[in-house]
Motif scaffolding. Structure first.
Motif, PDB file in Angstrom:
ATOM      1  N   MET A   9       0.794  -1.288  -0.101  1.00  0.00           N
ATOM      2  CA  MET A   9      -0.099  -0.044  -0.049  1.00  0.00           C
ATOM      3  C   MET A   9       0.816   1.178  -0.068  1.00  0.00           C
ATOM      4  N   GLY A  10       2.120   1.234   0.775  1.00  0.00           N
ATOM      5  CA  GLY A  10       2.902   2.405   0.519  1.00  0.00           C
ATOM      6  C   GLY A  10       3.655   2.636  -0.837  1.00  0.00           C
ATOM      7  N   TYR A  11       3.611   1.650  -1.513  1.00  0.00           N
ATOM      8  CA  TYR A  11       3.864   1.895  -2.879  1.00  0.00           C
ATOM      9  C   TYR A  11       2.951   2.289  -3.958  1.00  0.00           C
ATOM     10  N   PHE A  12       1.791   1.793  -3.605  1.00  0.00           N
ATOM     11  CA  PHE A  12       0.906   2.000  -4.666  1.00  0.00           C
ATOM     12  C   PHE A  12      -0.228   2.916  -4.198  1.00  0.00           C
ATOM     13  N   ARG A  13      -0.107   3.492  -3.112  1.00  0.00           N
ATOM     14  CA  ARG A  13      -0.953   4.657  -2.248  1.00  0.00           C
ATOM     15  C   ARG A  13      -1.495   5.712  -3.254  1.00  0.00           C
ATOM     16  N   LEU A  14      -0.581   6.234  -4.044  1.00  0.00           N
ATOM     17  CA  LEU A  14      -0.943   7.146  -4.782  1.00  0.00           C
ATOM     18  C   LEU A  14      -1.713   7.068  -5.949  1.00  0.00           C
ATOM     19  N   SER A  15      -2.180   5.997  -6.339  1.00  0.00           N
ATOM     20  CA  SER A  15      -3.179   5.603  -7.515  1.00  0.00           C
ATOM     21  C   SER A  15      -4.326   6.015  -6.977  1.00  0.00           C
ATOM     22  N   GLU A  16      -5.163   6.642  -8.016  1.00  0.00           N
ATOM     23  CA  GLU A  16      -6.657   7.140  -7.599  1.00  0.00           C
ATOM     24  C   GLU A  16      -7.531   5.928  -7.905  1.00  0.00           C
ATOM     25  N   TYR A  17      -6.954   4.916  -8.384  1.00  0.00           N
ATOM     26  CA  TYR A  17      -7.826   3.779  -9.207  1.00  0.00           C
ATOM     27  C   TYR A  17      -8.183   2.742  -7.754  1.00  0.00           C
ATOM     28  N   CYS A  18      -9.235   2.847  -7.385  1.00  0.00           N
ATOM     29  CA  CYS A  18      -9.623   2.061  -5.988  1.00  0.00           C
ATOM     30  C   CYS A  18     -10.587   0.837  -6.415  1.00  0.00           C
ATOM     31  N   ARG A  19     -10.834   0.606  -7.470  1.00  0.00           N
ATOM     32  CA  ARG A  19     -12.136  -0.401  -7.796  1.00  0.00           C
ATOM     33  C   ARG A  19     -11.298  -1.822  -7.569  1.00  0.00           C
ATOM     34  N   SER A  20      -9.951  -2.123  -7.657  1.00  0.00           N
ATOM     35  CA  SER A  20      -9.483  -3.385  -7.498  1.00  0.00           C
ATOM     36  C   SER A  20      -9.232  -3.630  -6.011  1.00  0.00           C
ATOM     37  N   ILE A  21      -8.917  -2.610  -5.161  1.00  0.00           N
ATOM     38  CA  ILE A  21      -8.507  -2.639  -4.053  1.00  0.00           C
ATOM     39  C   ILE A  21      -9.634  -3.472  -2.994  1.00  0.00           C
ATOM     40  N   PRO A  22     -10.761  -3.478  -3.008  1.00  0.00           N
ATOM     41  CA  PRO A  22     -11.747  -4.211  -2.269  1.00  0.00           C
ATOM     42  C   PRO A  22     -11.719  -5.435  -2.609  1.00  0.00           C
ATOM     43  N   LYS A  23     -11.367  -5.967  -3.656  1.00  0.00           N
ATOM     44  CA  LYS A  23     -11.661  -7.273  -4.415  1.00  0.00           C
ATOM     45  C   LYS A  23     -10.117  -7.965  -4.067  1.00  0.00           C
ATOM     46  N   LEU A  24      -9.299  -7.163  -4.199  1.00  0.00           N
ATOM     47  CA  LEU A  24      -7.853  -7.686  -3.684  1.00  0.00           C
ATOM     48  C   LEU A  24      -8.020  -8.098  -2.039  1.00  0.00           C
ATOM     49  N   ASP A  25      -8.660  -7.226  -1.329  1.00  0.00           N
ATOM     50  CA  ASP A  25      -8.696  -7.389   0.112  1.00  0.00           C
ATOM     51  C   ASP A  25      -9.437  -8.507   0.456  1.00  0.00           C
ATOM     52  N   GLN A  26     -10.438  -8.920  -0.203  1.00  0.00           N
ATOM     53  CA  GLN A  26     -11.382 -10.196  -0.136  1.00  0.00           C
ATOM     54  C   GLN A  26     -10.591 -11.285  -0.502  1.00  0.00           C
ATOM     55  N   TRP A  27      -9.973 -11.120  -1.468  1.00  0.00           N
ATOM     56  CA  TRP A  27      -9.072 -12.192  -2.015  1.00  0.00           C
ATOM     57  C   TRP A  27      -7.978 -12.761  -0.769  1.00  0.00           C
ATOM     58  N   ILE A  28      -7.384 -11.834  -0.230  1.00  0.00           N
ATOM     59  CA  ILE A  28      -6.384 -11.733   0.820  1.00  0.00           C
ATOM     60  C   ILE A  28      -6.945 -12.534   2.225  1.00  0.00           C
ATOM     61  N   ARG A  29      -7.910 -12.115   2.221  1.00  0.00           N
ATOM     62  CA  ARG A  29      -8.888 -12.712   3.595  1.00  0.00           C
ATOM     63  C   ARG A  29      -9.488 -14.128   3.377  1.00  0.00           C
ATOM     64  N   ARG A  30      -9.714 -14.217   1.951  1.00  0.00           N
ATOM     65  CA  ARG A  30     -10.269 -15.647   1.721  1.00  0.00           C
ATOM     66  C   ARG A  30      -9.105 -16.814   1.728  1.00  0.00           C
ATOM     67  N   ARG A  31      -7.864 -16.415   1.357  1.00  0.00           N
ATOM     68  CA  ARG A  31      -6.501 -17.067   1.393  1.00  0.00           C
ATOM     69  C   ARG A  31      -6.260 -17.497   2.842  1.00  0.00           C
ATOM     70  N   ILE A  32      -6.466 -16.495   3.541  1.00  0.00           N
ATOM     71  CA  ILE A  32      -6.212 -16.712   5.065  1.00  0.00           C
ATOM     72  C   ILE A  32      -7.163 -17.498   5.644  1.00  0.00           C
ATOM     73  N   ARG A  33      -8.374 -17.560   5.321  1.00  0.00           N
ATOM     74  CA  ARG A  33      -9.279 -18.347   5.826  1.00  0.00           C
ATOM     75  C   ARG A  33      -8.798 -19.846   5.366  1.00  0.00           C
ATOM     76  N   CYS A  34      -8.389 -20.121   4.168  1.00  0.00           N
ATOM     77  CA  CYS A  34      -8.116 -21.245   3.581  1.00  0.00           C
ATOM     78  C   CYS A  34      -6.866 -21.815   4.203  1.00  0.00           C
ATOM     79  N   CYS A  35      -5.956 -21.164   4.521  1.00  0.00           N
ATOM     80  CA  CYS A  35      -4.712 -21.274   5.458  1.00  0.00           C
ATOM     81  C   CYS A  35      -5.088 -21.637   6.602  1.00  0.00           C
ATOM     82  N   PHE A  36      -6.059 -21.213   7.432  1.00  0.00           N
ATOM     83  CA  PHE A  36      -6.418 -21.829   8.589  1.00  0.00           C
ATOM     84  C   PHE A  36      -7.025 -23.165   8.393  1.00  0.00           C
ATOM     85  N   LEU A  37      -8.061 -23.310   7.352  1.00  0.00           N
ATOM     86  CA  LEU A  37      -8.612 -24.681   7.253  1.00  0.00           C
ATOM     87  C   LEU A  37      -7.339 -25.724   7.036  1.00  0.00           C
TER      88      LEU A  37
END
Length: 107
Positions: A9-37
């Protein structure tokens, strides 16, 4: 994990394009749930941990005995209920969406 997210986020924070951020956040959380399982390999351990996290015993038994893959199970309602967004936050995971909003809309 939080250091990698913060660095990204420190590297890409200057981007005004925010559409992909929530999808990427959802994917990270799903991968974390997958790792717990995946960490809870045995069905008995999976059942015990899901019940400990507040899942109904019948649903926990269905998840624990399922032969589906970890990634597919990580999207089920029972796993989402047990490992909701507050659980990774307690472990120190930082939300990409929260960081982006904090940078672009300071209070």
């Amino acid at each position: 994990m939080s250091l990698n997210v913060r660095g990204w986020m420190g590297y890409f924070r200057l981007s005004e394009y925010c559409r992909s951020i929530p999808k990427l956040d959802q994917w990270i959380r799903r991968r974390i749930r997958c790792c717990f399982l995946k960490q809870w390999r045995k069905p008995k351990t999976r059942f015990r941990n899901l019940v400990r996290l507040g899942v109904d015993k019948v649903k926990a038994a269905m998840i624990a005995a399922s032969s589906k893959g970890y990634y597919r199970l990580s999207k089920t309602y029972a796993v989402n209920q047990a490992l909701n967004n507050s659980y990774p936050a307690k472990l120190g995971l930082i939300s990409l969406k929260g960081l982006w909003i904090r940078f672009h809309h300071p209070r």
